[in-house]
Design a protein around this motif. Structure first.
Motif, mmCIF file in Angstrom:
data_model
loop_
_atom_site.group_PDB
_atom_site.id
_atom_site.type_symbol
_atom_site.label_atom_id
_atom_site.label_comp_id
_atom_site.label_asym_id
_atom_site.label_seq_id
_atom_site.Cartn_x
_atom_site.Cartn_y
_atom_site.Cartn_z
ATOM 1 N N LEU A 55 0.845 -1.025 -0.011
ATOM 2 C CA LEU A 55 -0.472 0.159 0.127
ATOM 3 C C LEU A 55 0.669 1.076 0.247
ATOM 4 O O LEU A 55 0.330 2.472 -0.160
ATOM 5 N N GLY A 56 2.227 1.052 0.199
ATOM 6 C CA GLY A 56 3.128 2.550 0.132
ATOM 7 C C GLY A 56 3.817 2.830 2.338
ATOM 8 O O GLY A 56 4.564 3.522 2.175
ATOM 9 N N ALA A 57 3.208 1.921 2.741
ATOM 10 C CA ALA A 57 3.145 2.688 4.078
ATOM 11 C C ALA A 57 4.562 1.661 4.326
ATOM 12 O O ALA A 57 5.199 1.945 5.507
ATOM 13 N N GLY A 58 5.576 0.601 3.626
ATOM 14 C CA GLY A 58 7.645 0.428 3.814
ATOM 15 C C GLY A 58 7.844 0.951 2.512
ATOM 16 O O GLY A 58 7.243 1.308 1.757
ATOM 17 N N ARG A 59 9.554 -0.139 2.204
ATOM 18 C CA ARG A 59 9.963 0.321 1.644
ATOM 19 C C ARG A 59 9.830 -1.682 1.281
ATOM 20 O O ARG A 59 10.701 -1.815 1.015
#
Ligand code: URA
Length: 434
Positions: A361-365
């Protein structure tokens, strides 16, 4: 000394002396031992382990590769907490204000997200303006003035760990108890603390999946802390489901506000109060662990912990407007829900997959240089053992990426089991070691 001979010695399961370990760490840090030789050394440690004495020597060599802070000029006992990482674990954001509101000083040097697990620094940086890169003199000033400070590892703190960690990450040598111990303890001891509370996670969302491995890691960390005359209490805690309900950087700040300001009660609140209680006890503001927990409950209920949180955010340049009015925070472009297709009980959650879904979802790398979307994440509404009716919303997903939402939706739907028979509730605290 000869690097090849030292690698051979460890390969043959012999113990290395303090001087030999110091030679390896110093020379690797000074770039005098090449990566290929140090990788071989790391692999011998991975397979053959280290004795208690070797682990203490490793920690000491890594610790003195950089600066060790002296916080004696700041009055009060200094206690930190370290968690080995998991999904939805935002206890630092709740604990630091509770404990510092009692007068115990809380100097915290935290990390970023690693693999599927979130990191305190990324969560704090979801607060616009919040500076985690304070200089060491700013770090001391905030600690003195506010009583708590949360920053990232600077280049002065345990530089050997920074180099060795990066090499371990790409040589499959992360999951080694002595190497994890040296890495964690060298950073924690450099902070200038008097004591440490350890939260070692176990379960399907933890690095140590088996409880016996988590206990062995907790033992190693505790023995090493004691070798350096630090007061320490260790907890082995459950990570077979996310802690709390919110996963993702701003979402986790928001859930911390719900606990600190609105009295939200769940497993996150329970664990935060227990860990805070242990820190209050080590900081000599209570006579026992139980009294420490009672004090933590009192401080939380009084509103002082929320006020302290606002003070910390302000001192580190964060926009307090978003803490006081979290509803003003920008919203994600896309929102999706996952509904239950059957009725029964929530019997199993694949916590690792939930962590990976948050990354989708974009919360981590996914790569070292990826930029995090602080708004992205998941609200997971139920706990193992809860009754589930057909059609209820199990999870809410937030992202600016449509493909991210589609991938995460599939992952999450496949990581939840609903059963007809009632499963046991998960035990939050597996064991306490001190
Ligand atoms: N966290 C650290 O800081 N180091 C490790 O080796 C593992 C987790």
């Amino acid at each position: 000394m000869n690097t090849v001979e030292l690698i051979r010695k460890k390969r043959n399961k012999e113990n290395l002396s303090k001087e030999e370990i110091l030679f390896l760490i110093n020379n690797y840090t000074k770039n005098k031992i090449p990566d290929y030789q140090f990788s071989a050394f790391l692999m011998t440690v991975y397979f053959n382990g280290m004795s208690k004495e070797e682990t203490a020597s490793l920690t000491e060599a890594m610790l003195y590769s950089g600066k060790v802070l002296n916080l004696n000029s700041i009055p009060g006992i200094k206690i930190d907490k370290h968690s080995t990482g998991g999904v939805g674990d935002k206890t630092s954001l709740i604990i630091a204000p509770i404990v510092s509101a009692t007068g115990v000083k809380v100097p915290m040097i935290s990390g970023r997200g690693l693999g599927h697990s979130g990191g305190t620094l990324d969560k704090l940086e979801a607060i616009p303006g919040f500076r985690t890169n304070l200089t060491l003199s700013e770090y001391k000033n905030v600690l003195k003035k506010v009583g708590a400070v949360l920053i990232g590892q600077t280049k002065e703190i345990a530089p050997a760990d920074k180099l060795i960690y990066a090499l371990r990450d790409v040589t499959a040598t992360v999951e080694s108890i002595p190497l994890i111990t040296g890495s964690i303890m060298s950073k924690k001891l450099a902070e200038g603390i008097d004591g440490l509370v350890l939260d070692v996670k176990t379960g399907n969302g933890a690095f140590m999946q088996k409880t016996e491995d988590a206990i062995a890691l907790a033992d190693s960390l505790i023995q090493t802390a004691k070798a350096f005359d630090k007061k320490v209490i260790g907890f082995v805690t459950d990570m077979n489901q996310p802690l709390g309900n919110y996963i993702g950087n701003w979402l986790e700040v928001y859930e911390s506000i719900q606990v600190l300001r609105d009295g939200k009660k769940n497993d996150l609140t329970e664990l935060s109060l227990i860990l805070a209680g242990a820190m209050i006890y080590l900081g000599k503001k209570s006579k026992s662990l139980d009294e420490g927990i009672e004090e933590a409950i009192r401080i939380l209920k009084s509103g002082k912990a929320f006020d302290k949180f606002v003070e910390i955010v302000k001192a580190q340049n964060g926009k307090t407007d978003f803490i006081l009015h979290p509803e003003k925070y920008p919203k994600s472009k896309f929102k999706e829900v996952i509904k239950s297709t059957s009725a029964g009980y929530l019997s199993e959650v694949n916590t690792y997959e939930l962590g990976m879904a948050a990354i989708d979802l974009g919360a981590g790398r996914k790569t070292k240089d990826d930029k995090i979307d602080p708004k992205a994440g998941v609200i997971f509404n139920y706990k193992v053992g809860d009754t589930i009716s057909k059609g209820v919303v199990l999870a809410e997903l937030f992202s600016d990426s449509k493909s991210g939402i589609d991938n995460a939706k599939k992952r999450i739907a496949n990581s939840i089991k609903i059963s007809r028979s009632k499963p046991q509730k998960l035990k939050l605290i597996k064991t306490i070691i001190n």
